[in-house]
Design an enzyme around this catalytic site. Structure first.
Site, PDB file in Angstrom:
ATOM      1  N   VAL A  15       1.072  -1.175   0.219  1.00  0.00           N
ATOM      2  CA  VAL A  15       0.204   0.113   0.096  1.00  0.00           C
ATOM      3  C   VAL A  15       0.616   1.310  -0.003  1.00  0.00           C
ATOM      4  O   VAL A  15       0.850   2.861  -0.774  1.00  0.00           O
ATOM      5  CB  VAL A  15      -0.805  -0.463   1.434  1.00  0.00           C
ATOM      6  CG1 VAL A  15      -2.162   1.358   1.500  1.00  0.00           C
ATOM      7  CG2 VAL A  15      -1.913  -1.339   1.019  1.00  0.00           C
ATOM      8  N   ARG A  46      11.041  -1.025   7.925  1.00  0.00           N
ATOM      9  CA  ARG A  46      12.268  -1.785   8.844  1.00  0.00           C
ATOM     10  C   ARG A  46      13.363  -1.646   9.105  1.00  0.00           C
ATOM     11  O   ARG A  46      14.224  -2.126   9.459  1.00  0.00           O
ATOM     12  CB  ARG A  46      11.317  -2.603   8.976  1.00  0.00           C
ATOM     13  CG  ARG A  46       9.783  -2.577  10.033  1.00  0.00           C
ATOM     14  CD  ARG A  46       9.598  -4.257   9.928  1.00  0.00           C
ATOM     15  NE  ARG A  46       8.116  -4.042  10.957  1.00  0.00           N
ATOM     16  CZ  ARG A  46       7.007  -4.060  10.159  1.00  0.00           C
ATOM     17  NH1 ARG A  46       6.754  -4.329   9.269  1.00  0.00           N
ATOM     18  NH2 ARG A  46       6.162  -4.019  10.347  1.00  0.00           N
ATOM     19  N   VAL A 134     -11.344   0.511   6.152  1.00  0.00           N
ATOM     20  CA  VAL A 134     -12.434  -0.428   5.813  1.00  0.00           C
ATOM     21  C   VAL A 134     -12.331  -0.325   4.313  1.00  0.00           C
ATOM     22  O   VAL A 134     -13.107   0.379   3.729  1.00  0.00           O
ATOM     23  CB  VAL A 134     -13.932  -0.724   6.511  1.00  0.00           C
ATOM     24  CG1 VAL A 134     -14.504  -1.343   6.376  1.00  0.00           C
ATOM     25  CG2 VAL A 134     -13.474  -0.395   8.058  1.00  0.00           C
ATOM     26  N   GLY A 189      -3.193 -15.361  -5.241  1.00  0.00           N
ATOM     27  CA  GLY A 189      -2.833 -14.133  -3.853  1.00  0.00           C
ATOM     28  C   GLY A 189      -3.762 -13.387  -3.082  1.00  0.00           C
ATOM     29  O   GLY A 189      -3.801 -12.405  -2.792  1.00  0.00           O
ATOM     30  N   GLU A 192      -3.350 -14.344   2.121  1.00  0.00           N
ATOM     31  CA  GLU A 192      -1.998 -15.101   2.943  1.00  0.00           C
ATOM     32  C   GLU A 192      -1.665 -16.099   3.202  1.00  0.00           C
ATOM     33  O   GLU A 192      -2.636 -17.348   3.304  1.00  0.00           O
ATOM     34  CB  GLU A 192      -2.201 -13.702   4.007  1.00  0.00           C
ATOM     35  CG  GLU A 192      -2.630 -12.202   3.930  1.00  0.00           C
ATOM     36  CD  GLU A 192      -1.679 -11.663   3.103  1.00  0.00           C
ATOM     37  OE1 GLU A 192      -0.070 -11.519   3.228  1.00  0.00           O
ATOM     38  OE2 GLU A 192      -2.299 -10.189   3.003  1.00  0.00           O
ATOM     39  N   ASP A 203     -10.335 -10.044  10.912  1.00  0.00           N
ATOM     40  CA  ASP A 203     -10.452  -8.888   9.538  1.00  0.00           C
ATOM     41  C   ASP A 203     -11.839  -8.773   9.634  1.00  0.00           C
ATOM     42  O   ASP A 203     -12.081  -6.772   9.827  1.00  0.00           O
ATOM     43  CB  ASP A 203     -10.218  -9.562   8.600  1.00  0.00           C
ATOM     44  CG  ASP A 203      -9.470  -8.100   7.608  1.00  0.00           C
ATOM     45  OD1 ASP A 203      -9.002  -7.710   7.834  1.00  0.00           O
ATOM     46  OD2 ASP A 203     -10.666  -8.661   7.012  1.00  0.00           O
ATOM     47  N   LYS A 207     -13.634  -4.755  11.231  1.00  0.00           N
ATOM     48  CA  LYS A 207     -14.266  -4.441  10.093  1.00  0.00           C
ATOM     49  C   LYS A 207     -16.176  -3.112  11.284  1.00  0.00           C
ATOM     50  O   LYS A 207     -16.102  -2.497  10.671  1.00  0.00           O
ATOM     51  CB  LYS A 207     -14.054  -4.019   8.495  1.00  0.00           C
ATOM     52  CG  LYS A 207     -12.787  -4.022   8.590  1.00  0.00           C
ATOM     53  CD  LYS A 207     -13.065  -5.001   6.909  1.00  0.00           C
ATOM     54  CE  LYS A 207     -11.321  -4.850   6.318  1.00  0.00           C
ATOM     55  NZ  LYS A 207     -10.954  -5.905   5.469  1.00  0.00           N
TER      56      LYS A 207
END
Length: 441
Positions: A15, A46, A134, A189, A192, A203, A207
């Site tokens: 993102v 990181r 969301v 894809g 995960e 998840d 939301k």
């Protein structure tokens, strides 16, 4: 134009990289919309040495000191796309208390401790925007907190996780089992390497908490959401749904209404459910998201689109960046958190729903009456009953039968108690599956 609006970007993965790319490609348009150019003051990552391809950004902007970047006086807006609870919470609270505006896509943090972020926003006087948290690029949160602020929202029902929707859509289309459909989602894809957060409903629950908070003007956290995943949904469940003219979706359901005492409450839950094919959410396939909002004056509203992915999420992030940047230039801030209603969250046992129950029972006289008696004892009304030869009994013996029962609306606790008693009957070989039914079938 005035001086640039300076951004601190926390994270530069899928993102974050798209945010950088869009900032570069659309710089002139964004500057015209805002009234000032956007500039990246720094990017916290990181690992400095990671290969980021041909990302259009000066390598000198990268740093591993996120907190130091946030504290810089030349930073106006902090954009967080790292995810997770810590250290993101500490970073954003620091930024908000310092009066900086924050744009975040961090649904887990907002659901876990949105109160801390909103309190810090009120203290510092900046803005907190999180449209991307969301349903990706779908314009959803801002309509809930702005466009529909003059209305009363009674119910929000949504498909807000693309991975599980792809899996269930594949099971419906091909007859595959859960494991096969998950394998396909992983290869393409959509899932995960560790799909737990998606397939176990974490998840979607995060939301759901955000949606309920905005829709009902009440602070709702992840712990308030009843959560069930899709790992127990079988090919037989999907086939049974088809036989009823339904499909199975992982739904987030947030509803406002009176409890048994007449007190107004909210109910927030995430679980797989059968919905009729005529329902607007039934045709939402593949990895798409959709949210169905029921408001008193506006009536039913549907929001639909791609709910995940780098580009769609980055689009929502940049929309928020434009909004907060314009506010800063105008010397104003967005409306503060609206949690005035402070409604109690109703326990799942008090939620009103319906069950689809598939039983493997002994095929002899009196079985149906005994099963019906269990439902009557728990004050659960039966809507339909379908009986047929057993799918799992010993071949040729004819000793077992399949019994499929769909109930009328009842409290979830009464329905669950009914299922528990059914499991203890000698005539019930097994309770093959239990699914909730939603959508007015």
């Amino acid at each position: 134009m005035t001086s640039p609006v300076r951004l601190a970007l926390l994270g530069c993965g899928t993102v974050g990289g798209e945010v950088v790319r869009l900032l570069h490609e659309q710089s002139a348009d964004l500057a015209a919309r805002i009234g000032a150019p956007l500039e990246i003051a720094g990017i916290a990552v990181r690992r400095l040495g990671r290969d980021r391809g041909d990302l259009p950004v000066d390598p000198a902007l990268f740093t591993t000191d996120a907190l130091g970047l946030i504290k810089r006086d030349d930073v106006d807006v902090v954009v967080e796309v790292v995810g997770g609870i810590e250290p993101a919470r500490g970073w954003l609270v620091e930024a908000l208390r310092a009066g900086k505006s924050v744009v975040t896509a961090n649904k887990a943090l907002l659901a876990e401790d949105g109160a801390a972020l909103h309190d810090a926003t009120a203290e510092g006087g900046g803005d907190l925007y999180y449209e991307a948290a969301v349903a990706g690029a779908i314009p959803l949160l801002r309509p809930l907190r702005e466009s529909l602020h003059g209305d009363r929202i009674n119910r929000v029902t949504g498909i807000v996780n693309g991975t599980t929707n792809f899996i269930l859509s594949a099971m419906d289309a091909t007859g595959a089992g859960f494991a096969e459909a998950l394998e396909e989602a992983t290869e393409l894809g959509y899932a995960e390497a560790d799909p737990t957060a998606d397939v176990e409903g974490f998840d979607a629950a995060a939301k759901a908490a955000i949606l309920a908070s905005l829709a009902f003007h009440t602070r709702v956290g992840a712990a308030d959401v009843h959560r069930e995943g899709i790992t127990e949904v079988t090919a037989a469940d999907v086939a049974s749904a088809k036989a009823m003219g339904c499909t199975i979706k992982l739904l987030c359901i947030a509803a406002r209404g009176a409890d048994a005492t007449g007190r107004e409450t909210v109910s927030v839950r995430v679980h797989p459910a059968m919905i009729p094919l005529a329902h607007p959410l039934a045709s939402v396939g593949d990895a798409y998201n959709a949210v169905f909002v029921e408001a008193e004056a506006a009536g039913p509203l549907m929001f639909y689109g791609r709910g995940a992915g780098g580009a769609p999420t980055a689009s929502a992030v940049l929309g928020d960046v434009v909004a907060v940047s314009r506010n800063r230039l105008a010397g104003v801030r967005a409306a503060s958190e609206s949690a005035y209603a402070d409604l109690p969250v109703r326990p799942m046992g008090e939620a009103l729903t319906r069950y689809h129950i598939s039983l493997d029972v002994a095929d002899r006289p009196g079985v149906l009456a005994a099963v019906a008696g269990v439902f009557a004892r728990h004050d659960v009304s039966i809507a339909t009953v379908r009986q047929g030869p057993a799918g799992g009994g010993a071949a040729g013996r004819g000793e077992d039968a399949d019994l499929v029962i769909v109930t009328h609306v009842a409290p979830d606790a009464a329905l669950a108690a009914t299922v528990r008693e059914l499991r203890g009957l000698d005539i019930v070989r097994s309770v093959a599956s239990v699914l909730r039914v939603e959508g007015g079938l």
